[in-house]
Design a protein around this motif. Structure first.
Motif, short mmCIF file in Angstrom:
data_model
loop_
_atom_site.label_atom_id
_atom_site.label_comp_id
_atom_site.label_asym_id
_atom_site.label_seq_id
_atom_site.Cartn_x
_atom_site.Cartn_y
_atom_site.Cartn_z
N UNK A 186 37.27 7.44 -9.45
CA UNK A 186 35.81 7.27 -9.51
C UNK A 186 35.44 5.81 -9.17
N UNK A 187 36.18 4.87 -9.72
CA UNK A 187 35.93 3.45 -9.43
C UNK A 187 36.18 3.16 -7.96
N UNK A 188 37.24 3.74 -7.40
CA UNK A 188 37.54 3.57 -5.98
C UNK A 188 36.39 4.11 -5.12
N UNK A 189 35.89 5.29 -5.49
CA UNK A 189 34.79 5.92 -4.77
C UNK A 189 33.54 5.05 -4.83
N UNK A 190 33.20 4.58 -6.02
CA UNK A 190 31.99 3.77 -6.19
C UNK A 190 32.10 2.45 -5.43
N UNK A 191 33.27 1.85 -5.42
CA UNK A 191 33.48 0.61 -4.68
C UNK A 191 33.32 0.84 -3.17
#
Length: 68
Positions: A9-14
């Motif tokens: 999720x953090x990878x996607x948001x970044x």
């Protein structure tokens, strides 16, 4: 040996934030390019405008002939 857990999720948001930044830059560049084109058009003589239009139409005709 244990593989570290990935926070997808953090990878996607970044990645999404990075993508939005480039989208903003592209829109700003498009606006500047359009404004420059309008300026160039306003400074062209009638003969230059006709020549530019002729080149544009010739390119379209070449594409049409290539398809046919």
């Amino acid at each position: 040996m244990q593989v570290p857990e990935v926070d997808w999720k953090a990878q996607y948001e970044e990645t999404l934030a990075h993508s939005r930044e480039w989208e903003k830059r592209a829109k700003a560049n498009k606006s500047a390019a359009d404004e420059l084109e309008r300026l160039k058009q306003s400074q062209m003589s009638d003969a230059e405008k006709a020549a530019a239009k002729t080149v544009k139409l010739q390119k379209k005709l070449d594409v049409f002939k290539a398809k046919k």
